[in-house]
Structure formats: C-alpha cells, structure tokens
Design an enzyme around this catalytic site. Structure first.
Site, PDB file in Angstrom:
ATOM      1  N   TYR A 144       0.960  -1.337   0.196  1.00  0.00           N
ATOM      2  CA  TYR A 144      -0.270  -0.440   0.229  1.00  0.00           C
ATOM      3  C   TYR A 144       1.042   1.176  -0.678  1.00  0.00           C
ATOM      4  CZ  TYR A 144      -2.915   3.762   1.017  1.00  0.00           C
ATOM      5  OH  TYR A 144      -4.187   4.842   1.203  1.00  0.00           O
ATOM      6  N   ASP A 245       9.548   2.861   1.367  1.00  0.00           N
ATOM      7  CA  ASP A 245       8.215   3.573   1.683  1.00  0.00           C
ATOM      8  C   ASP A 245       8.276   3.472   3.284  1.00  0.00           C
ATOM      9  OD1 ASP A 245       5.843   4.329   2.842  1.00  0.00           O
ATOM     10  OD2 ASP A 245       4.756   3.415   0.633  1.00  0.00           O
ATOM     11  N   LYS A 274       2.873  10.094   7.948  1.00  0.00           N
ATOM     12  CA  LYS A 274       2.056   9.880   9.406  1.00  0.00           C
ATOM     13  C   LYS A 274       2.780   9.887  10.708  1.00  0.00           C
ATOM     14  CE  LYS A 274      -0.510   6.999   7.322  1.00  0.00           C
ATOM     15  NZ  LYS A 274      -1.102   5.523   6.309  1.00  0.00           N
TER      16      LYS A 274
HETATM   17  C1  LIG Z   1      -0.710   5.925   4.562  1.00  0.00           C
HETATM   18  C2  LIG Z   1       0.063   5.344   4.370  1.00  0.00           C
HETATM   19  C3  LIG Z   1       0.866   6.222   2.494  1.00  0.00           C
HETATM   20  C4  LIG Z   1       0.037   7.042   2.391  1.00  0.00           C
HETATM   21  O1  LIG Z   1      -0.599   8.778   3.123  1.00  0.00           O
HETATM   22  P1  LIG Z   1      -1.238   9.762   2.793  1.00  0.00           P
HETATM   23  O2  LIG Z   1      -0.769   9.929   4.636  1.00  0.00           O
HETATM   24  O3  LIG Z   1      -2.336   9.019   3.892  1.00  0.00           O
HETATM   25  O4  LIG Z   1      -1.266  10.347   1.852  1.00  0.00           O
HETATM   26  C5  LIG Z   1       1.214   5.807   1.977  1.00  0.00           C
HETATM   27  N1  LIG Z   1       2.340   3.762   2.270  1.00  0.00           N
HETATM   28  C6  LIG Z   1       2.129   4.276   3.409  1.00  0.00           C
HETATM   29  C7  LIG Z   1       2.992   2.225   3.470  1.00  0.00           C
HETATM   30  C8  LIG Z   1       1.332   4.047   4.174  1.00  0.00           C
HETATM   31  O5  LIG Z   1       1.022   3.646   5.246  1.00  0.00           O
END
Ligand SMILES: *Cc1c(COP(=O)(O)O)cnc(C)c1O
Length: 429
Positions: A144, A245, A274
């Site tokens: 994701y 990521d 986050k």
């Molecule tokens: C939450 C998340 C995103 C997206 O971040 P947003 O601030 O919601 O746009 C991208 N990659 C990972 C691994 C995430 O957990």
C-alpha cells in the site's frame, strides 16, 4: 442518532465509504494521552494511534507548546523562493537520523504525495541520463502506497483500487509478496521471482518500491530482512532505483527507528510521513542521495511543489515530536509493547475464527478467516471502551507508545473478548 451525526452521514465522506451508508460513526469531542472521548460520554483506549501517527499520545503539552510558539511567528508562508527555520531544523534532523547517504530532502504535504515525488525522482533520474525507456515501477503484491494515481498504481492490484480504475492507472510490474515470517518456507521462490523480473525487464524499470519489513494497509504482513537485502542487491545489479516507503513504519514503530535498519540496507529514496509530526499535522518527506539529486539537477528542476510545502506549523511540531521521541526510552517502550503483545495477543490464536496472530514492535495483527462485519464490529469494540478499526480480515492495533501495561492489557483483553464473541456469533449464523 443526533442531528450532527445525521448531517455527517448525509453530507460528509469518510475514508473509503459511501455517503449515507449505514456504517456506525462516533463523534470525538477531545482526546488526551491514549484516550479518545466521545460525545456519548464514553472514553476509549485508542489502539490505532490515528493510523500509525499519534506515537506520543493525544494533546501532548510539549507538542502543543511547539505549535503555539510557531503560531506566534507565522502559521504558513509559501516555500517558493522563501525558507524558514522550522524547515531547516527538520531537514537537518531527518538527514542526521537517517543513513548518511540520504542527503537531500523534499517536504510534501501527505504520504501519497511523498510517494508521487519519489516516483518522479526515479523517473527524472533516468530521463536525465537519456534512459527514457525506464518508466515502469516494480513492486510486490499486498503493498500500500497511497491513494493518488501514481501511488495507487503500485498498490496491491487486488486489495487496491485497480479494478475500479483499470485502463486509467499506469500498468506496473508486480511480483508475489515476500514470504511472511509466519510462513514456513525452505526455498527462496519470492526472491527468485523478483530476480527473474529484474533480469528480463530491467531496461524498462525505473524503480522498485516497497514497504520495508512490514506491509501495512495492503495486508499487515511481516517479512524477513533477508528479502530486503536481496532487493537491495538486485537493484544494484540491474541499475534500478530502490524506494523504501517508511510512511507507516518510520519513527520506531517496528522496534528500530526505521524499519530498513532491521536489514541494514539503505534505499536510494526514502518516504516518511504519518508519525513524522506525532500525528498533529499532515506532513511527509522524500529523502534521496547526492547522486540522484545531482543527476536530476544537471538536467533541470524536480517538478513538484505543493502549496503547503514545508508548512511551518507542521515542521515545528515534527521537530518537537522527534526531539520527544529521541529523548525518551522509546526502544525499551516499543520492546515492552512487543513482548506484551507476544504474550497476551497470541491467546487469540486459539479462537476458531482466527487464522493467525503476528507481532512486530508496537504492531499486533489478528488475521481472521473471514472479513469482519464492519456494521457491528466497531460497536462491539466501543462497548468494550476501546478503539480498534479492522479492515477486511485484519483486526490490528498499533497503539501510542505511551500506552501503559495496564491500558494495553485492557485493549488486548477487549480484542480477545470481541473476537471470541464475534467468532461464535459468526459461526452460529
Ligand atoms: C498511509 C500510507 C501512505 C499514504 O499516506 P497519506 O498521508 O495517507 O497520503 C503511503 N504509504 C504507506 C506505507 C502508508 O501507510
């Protein structure tokens, strides 16, 4: 249902829902520490840290102070042609606490945008070298990376939104997800599949993008460091950029400050978000190496620039949150949460409705055999005075690090109780 909630239902979208659907919704009036206070008078222990972000708990005096102090100077100023101390301080801190090869930083306004920027960096890096054919991204299933179009294209094609936007999303390359640490394999078929794709298609691949060690919203899977080491080796071998990521895993969640440290490998591009601001404001960052930035710069500008780039309030609270984290005994705290999850959450493994329980750092995941009923499940949890928000077959928690042993025990017991009851009622239907 009161008028406020009625209005909300009729007019406001919530994440991944339809307007006016029948799913329950709860109004929060305030929050403090690990507690969410609802308008119906209930007090819930928060198991979600507002989707990984609230690591120090809610309404923290030190973070409140940082934001108020910055507010007296300025809430915002454009980043085009201007700069400010909170951004400079945050850049210095982030470059210092990540690997020294990561030397340049781009501030984005959300995680998805940080991923878009990472993808642009990889493309522009190769375009600058006249390698226009390197345009695709390779990733693993169950990933994701966000909800914008570039990010969506590398989310899991089944649990993601590919079916909905088929023909619109850029076609990317997918290999099977890395083996989960709970699977018992003696072969390396997962690594072999990655190697085969890179070997045969590297001339069209710009980058591999992957969440290190823990795949979050795409399946809450935990995989072994060896896989990540293989990814690094293969990206070097086939001249492909490696993007980690760490938007969900960064800032201590998995037991290391950054999850890539479990494997002792370093990406070419790193996405953070986050927990960056301790859950106070939306802010994300994309970090990269001197090599990548200089190649891009040799051919021109990196083509991105959000209106609220490096927002001073967000940078100020991020600085305070990182200070707070590094000054705390977070490593010990996350380890203690991990041990307690291992001892107490594992009990759910005996329930007939539960397929598997997995734990790493301050993350506890219960995978059910069947998707849970989102009509009833949230209410069951609220009845137990906890906030747990499952998706699909996954019922999971990643509480604020400040949660006490007693509070965590209440949270885990509530999960056990709800799943035990729920499992039985599901079987009885
Ligand atoms: C939450 C998340 C995103 C997206 O971040 P947003 O601030 O919601 O746009 C991208 N990659 C990972 C691994 C995430 O957990």
């Amino acid at each position: 249902m009161n008028d406020n909630l009625k209005f909300d239902k009729q007019h406001i979208w919530h994440p991944y829902t339809a307007i006016a659907d029948e799913l329950p919704i709860f109004q929060v009036t305030h929050a403090k520490g690990v507690y969410l206070y609802l308008s119906n008078g209930k007090r819930l222990i928060d198991g979600m840290a507002s989707w990984w972000s609230v690591i120090h708990g809610y309404n923290h005096p030190y973070l409140n102070q940082a934001i108020s102090k910055q507010l007296e100077n300025m809430a915002h100023v454009m980043f085009g042609g201007l700069t400010h101390q909170p951004a400079i301080d945050l850049a210095q801190t982030l470059l210092a606490i990540t690997d020294k090869r990561l030397d340049k930083i781009f501030f984005a306004d959300s995680g998805s945008v940080a991923v878009e920027v990472a993808m642009k960096m990889a493309l522009q890096y190769f375009f600058a070298q006249g390698k226009q054919q390197k345009q695709q991204f390779l990733t693993v299933r169950s990933g994701y990376h966000g909800d914008t179009f570039g990010a969506m294209s590398v989310c899991d094609p089944v649990t993601g939104m590919h079916h909905l936007f088929q023909g619109v999303l850029a076609p990317q390359l997918f290999v099977p997800a890395p083996y989960s640490i709970t699977e018992d394999h003696t072969d390396h078929a997962d690594i072999d599949a990655l190697e085969m794709t890179l070997k045969t298609q590297h001339h069209t691949i710009a980058a591999v993008i992957i969440e290190p060690i823990v795949q979050g919203a795409g399946g809450m899977r935990i995989y072994r460091a060896e896989y990540l080491q293989a990814v690094r080796r293969l990206c070097n071998q086939y001249e492909v950029v490696l993007i980690f990521d760490e938007i969900a895993t960064g800032f201590g969640r998995t037991g290391k400050l950054f999850a890539y440290q479990h494997a002792q490998v370093v990406p070419d591009i790193l996405c953070l978000g986050k927990a960056l601001t301790g859950g106070y404001m939306t802010l994300a960052a994309t970090l990269t190496t001197e090599l990548i930035s200089s190649r891009i710069s040799a051919c021109g500008a990196l083509m991105h620039g959000p209106t609220f780039m490096a927002n001073p309030l967000a940078c100020a609270v991020a600085n305070a949150s990182i200070q707070l984290l590094l000054a705390s005994d977070w490593e010990q705290k996350v380890l203690a949460i991990e041990q307690q999850l291992q001892q107490q959450l594992m009990r759910c493994d005996h329930l007939s409705s539960v397929r598997e329980v997995r734990v790493i750092g301050a993350i506890g995941v219960v995978e059910m055999y069947q998707a849970v009923d989102m009509q009833r499940m949230p209410e069951y949890f609220v009845e137990q005075n906890v906030w747990v928000r499952p998706f699909g077959k996954l019922v999971y928690i990643m509480p604020p690090y400040i949660i006490s042993k007693e509070q965590l025990e209440i949270l885990i017991n509530a999960m056990y109780k709800v799943l035990a009851q729920y499992g039985d009622s599901a079987l009885n239907e």
